[in-house]
Design a protein around this motif. Sequence first.
Motif, PDB file in Angstrom:
ATOM      1  N   GLY A  21       0.334   6.904  12.516  1.00 28.44           N
ATOM      2  CA  GLY A  21       0.178   7.815  11.325  1.00 28.44           C
ATOM      3  C   GLY A  21       0.762   7.359   9.848  1.00 28.44           C
ATOM      4  O   GLY A  21       0.326   7.382   8.756  1.00 28.44           O
ATOM      5  N   ILE A  22       2.102   6.792  10.387  1.00 27.75           N
ATOM      6  CA  ILE A  22       2.888   6.439   9.153  1.00 27.75           C
ATOM      7  C   ILE A  22       2.218   5.063   8.551  1.00 27.75           C
ATOM      8  O   ILE A  22       2.207   5.156   7.259  1.00 27.75           O
ATOM      9  N   VAL A  23       1.896   4.360   9.405  1.00 32.57           N
ATOM     10  CA  VAL A  23       1.349   3.058   8.829  1.00 32.57           C
ATOM     11  C   VAL A  23       0.130   3.221   8.144  1.00 32.57           C
ATOM     12  O   VAL A  23      -0.176   2.697   7.003  1.00 32.57           O
ATOM     13  N   GLU A  24      -0.648   4.335   8.657  1.00 34.68           N
ATOM     14  CA  GLU A  24      -1.975   4.420   7.967  1.00 34.68           C
ATOM     15  C   GLU A  24      -1.827   5.028   6.740  1.00 34.68           C
ATOM     16  O   GLU A  24      -2.573   4.781   5.598  1.00 34.68           O
ATOM     17  N   ARG A  25      -0.978   5.948   6.793  1.00 34.07           N
ATOM     18  CA  ARG A  25      -0.640   6.670   5.379  1.00 34.07           C
ATOM     19  C   ARG A  25      -0.277   5.786   4.164  1.00 34.07           C
ATOM     20  O   ARG A  25      -0.636   5.999   3.140  1.00 34.07           O
ATOM     21  N   LEU A  26       0.975   5.079   4.756  1.00 35.29           N
ATOM     22  CA  LEU A  26       1.466   4.475   3.864  1.00 35.29           C
ATOM     23  C   LEU A  26       0.399   3.187   3.051  1.00 35.29           C
ATOM     24  O   LEU A  26       0.664   2.748   1.919  1.00 35.29           O
ATOM     25  N   THR A  27      -0.342   2.831   4.048  1.00 32.00           N
ATOM     26  CA  THR A  27      -1.350   1.809   3.791  1.00 32.00           C
ATOM     27  C   THR A  27      -2.248   2.356   2.654  1.00 32.00           C
ATOM     28  O   THR A  27      -2.574   1.471   1.637  1.00 32.00           O
ATOM     29  N   LEU A  28      -2.805   3.568   2.845  1.00 32.11           N
ATOM     30  CA  LEU A  28      -3.435   4.155   1.747  1.00 32.11           C
ATOM     31  C   LEU A  28      -2.912   4.414   0.419  1.00 32.11           C
ATOM     32  O   LEU A  28      -3.481   4.162  -0.551  1.00 32.11           O
ATOM     33  N   SER A  29      -1.521   4.930   0.590  1.00 30.83           N
ATOM     34  CA  SER A  29      -0.956   5.473  -0.435  1.00 30.83           C
ATOM     35  C   SER A  29      -0.239   4.526  -1.311  1.00 30.83           C
ATOM     36  O   SER A  29       0.147   4.602  -2.439  1.00 30.83           O
ATOM     37  N   GLN A  30       0.377   3.458  -0.744  1.00 35.49           N
ATOM     38  CA  GLN A  30       1.336   2.452  -1.252  1.00 35.49           C
ATOM     39  C   GLN A  30       0.868   1.122  -1.087  1.00 35.49           C
ATOM     40  O   GLN A  30       1.085   0.274  -2.173  1.00 35.49           O
ATOM     41  N   LEU A  31       0.112   0.811  -0.031  1.00 35.58           N
ATOM     42  CA  LEU A  31       0.137  -0.816   0.062  1.00 35.58           C
ATOM     43  C   LEU A  31      -1.367  -1.133  -0.575  1.00 35.58           C
ATOM     44  O   LEU A  31      -1.275  -2.181  -1.484  1.00 35.58           O
ATOM     45  N   LEU A  32      -2.372  -0.431  -0.304  1.00 40.97           N
ATOM     46  CA  LEU A  32      -3.606  -0.990  -0.799  1.00 40.97           C
ATOM     47  C   LEU A  32      -3.634  -0.868  -2.516  1.00 40.97           C
ATOM     48  O   LEU A  32      -4.070  -1.614  -3.162  1.00 40.97           O
ATOM     49  N   PRO A  33      -2.854   0.250  -3.031  1.00 40.00           N
ATOM     50  CA  PRO A  33      -2.754   0.263  -4.323  1.00 40.00           C
ATOM     51  C   PRO A  33      -2.050  -0.563  -5.228  1.00 40.00           C
ATOM     52  O   PRO A  33      -1.877  -0.687  -6.149  1.00 40.00           O
ATOM     53  N   GLY A  34      -1.258  -1.476  -4.204  1.00 36.56           N
ATOM     54  CA  GLY A  34      -0.339  -2.364  -4.780  1.00 36.56           C
ATOM     55  C   GLY A  34       1.153  -1.879  -5.241  1.00 36.56           C
ATOM     56  O   GLY A  34       1.784  -2.399  -5.962  1.00 36.56           O
ATOM     57  N   ILE A  35       1.381  -0.698  -4.821  1.00 36.40           N
ATOM     58  CA  ILE A  35       2.725   0.220  -5.219  1.00 36.40           C
ATOM     59  C   ILE A  35       3.769  -0.518  -4.515  1.00 36.40           C
ATOM     60  O   ILE A  35       4.841  -0.672  -5.092  1.00 36.40           O
ATOM     61  N   LYS A  36       3.757  -0.751  -3.312  1.00 32.61           N
ATOM     62  CA  LYS A  36       4.816  -1.255  -2.550  1.00 32.61           C
ATOM     63  C   LYS A  36       4.465  -2.635  -1.831  1.00 32.61           C
ATOM     64  O   LYS A  36       3.212  -2.588  -1.543  1.00 32.61           O
ATOM     65  N   GLU A  37       5.191  -3.633  -1.332  1.00 34.77           N
ATOM     66  CA  GLU A  37       5.004  -4.549  -0.730  1.00 34.77           C
ATOM     67  C   GLU A  37       5.278  -4.465   0.816  1.00 34.77           C
ATOM     68  O   GLU A  37       5.795  -3.510   1.381  1.00 34.77           O
ATOM     69  N   PRO A  38       4.527  -5.507   1.659  1.00 33.48           N
ATOM     70  CA  PRO A  38       4.736  -5.162   3.123  1.00 33.48           C
ATOM     71  C   PRO A  38       6.076  -5.099   3.544  1.00 33.48           C
ATOM     72  O   PRO A  38       6.458  -4.203   4.558  1.00 33.48           O
ATOM     73  N   GLU A  39       7.023  -5.874   2.852  1.00 39.42           N
ATOM     74  CA  GLU A  39       8.440  -6.037   3.434  1.00 39.42           C
ATOM     75  C   GLU A  39       9.064  -4.644   3.210  1.00 39.42           C
ATOM     76  O   GLU A  39       9.758  -4.339   3.916  1.00 39.42           O
ATOM     77  N   GLY A  40       8.993  -4.209   1.839  1.00 36.72           N
ATOM     78  CA  GLY A  40       9.716  -3.080   1.555  1.00 36.72           C
ATOM     79  C   GLY A  40       9.177  -2.139   2.227  1.00 36.72           C
ATOM     80  O   GLY A  40       9.991  -0.872   3.087  1.00 36.72           O
ATOM     81  N   LEU A  41       7.964  -1.773   2.764  1.00 37.13           N
ATOM     82  CA  LEU A  41       7.143  -0.679   3.515  1.00 37.13           C
ATOM     83  C   LEU A  41       7.892  -0.624   5.048  1.00 37.13           C
ATOM     84  O   LEU A  41       8.312   0.388   5.527  1.00 37.13           O
ATOM     85  N   ALA A  42       7.849  -1.950   5.427  1.00 37.38           N
ATOM     86  CA  ALA A  42       8.274  -2.107   6.959  1.00 37.38           C
ATOM     87  C   ALA A  42       9.795  -1.568   6.971  1.00 37.38           C
ATOM     88  O   ALA A  42      10.423  -1.065   8.002  1.00 37.38           O
ATOM     89  N   LEU A  43      10.592  -2.081   5.966  1.00 40.36           N
ATOM     90  CA  LEU A  43      12.024  -1.773   5.919  1.00 40.36           C
ATOM     91  C   LEU A  43      12.331  -0.223   5.811  1.00 40.36           C
ATOM     92  O   LEU A  43      13.241   0.205   6.749  1.00 40.36           O
ATOM     93  N   GLN A  44      11.535   0.491   5.024  1.00 41.80           N
ATOM     94  CA  GLN A  44      11.539   1.806   5.216  1.00 41.80           C
ATOM     95  C   GLN A  44      11.258   2.504   6.272  1.00 41.80           C
ATOM     96  O   GLN A  44      11.905   3.284   7.024  1.00 41.80           O
ATOM     97  N   VAL A  45       9.956   1.976   6.978  1.00 42.35           N
ATOM     98  CA  VAL A  45       9.692   2.582   8.255  1.00 42.35           C
ATOM     99  C   VAL A  45      10.536   2.221   9.159  1.00 42.35           C
ATOM    100  O   VAL A  45      10.919   3.534  10.295  1.00 42.35           O
ATOM    101  N   VAL A  46      11.093   1.285   9.776  1.00 44.46           N
ATOM    102  CA  VAL A  46      12.044   0.958  10.665  1.00 44.46           C
ATOM    103  C   VAL A  46      13.318   1.783  10.432  1.00 44.46           C
ATOM    104  O   VAL A  46      13.835   2.118  11.461  1.00 44.46           O
ATOM    105  N   ASN A  47      13.758   1.856   9.253  1.00 49.69           N
ATOM    106  CA  ASN A  47      15.036   2.505   8.948  1.00 49.69           C
ATOM    107  C   ASN A  47      14.899   3.926   9.425  1.00 49.69           C
ATOM    108  O   ASN A  47      15.824   4.774  10.002  1.00 49.69           O
ATOM    109  N   LEU A  48      13.703   4.493   8.742  1.00 48.20           N
ATOM    110  CA  LEU A  48      13.351   5.944   9.356  1.00 48.20           C
ATOM    111  C   LEU A  48      13.207   6.236  10.893  1.00 48.20           C
ATOM    112  O   LEU A  48      13.683   6.960  11.496  1.00 48.20           O
TER     113      LEU A  48
END
Length: 205
Positions: A159-186
């Motif tokens: 659910g986290i990956v799906e939502r962040l893909t739609l809201s952050q990744l596909l629009p180009g707001i965040k890069e894969p590395e930064g998103l993965a770091l946030q997800v794993v730390n959470l």
Amino acid sequence: MTRVKGLKGKESRMRLLTIAADEFANRGFHETKVSTIVTRAGLSQPAFYLYFSSKEAIFDELVNEFRTRLRMLVETSRFTSMVEVQDVPKQLLMTIETIFRFLAATPHLTRIGLFLAPESDQIKEELISLLTDNLRVEQQAGYFRSELEMEIVAECVFGIVERLTLSQLLPGIKEPEGLALQVVNLLLYGMLATEGAITQESEKE
């Protein structure tokens, strides 16, 4: 001569798939027209039907390509017995980053497979099931807490990956590395201000 025709045929087919993916992702299935696809591809409409029987057929091929490639990523992401417990955070980071990288590298397929295809819910359920199987094996190997229900964990992770893909990744707001770091730390360290979280500096070590 046959070899040249075969090569040209493959190139034409791939061009149709690439343009169709762009049209479907940006216009949706119903608004996409075969005439637009062939015009952009520089081909005739009869040429389209040499490779695909219908608009539905080319759409289904794109969906199946996305489904197969993402399924393979999830299937091969399971931790091996060679992973040391202290290396789990970085291994998990690499796994989630790899998935985000794939989704970012194939934005049209991602929009089609995860959000537009009629069978997108089925695709998600299939991926969650695979993720659950991976997590259970890893839990049994002692990597994760035994009291956690891995079906719930898998739902949360996807659910986290799906939502962040739609809201952050596909629009180009965040890069894969930064998103993965946030997800794993959470997931691994929560929201409390405690030591232990991975930083960009420690991740490079």
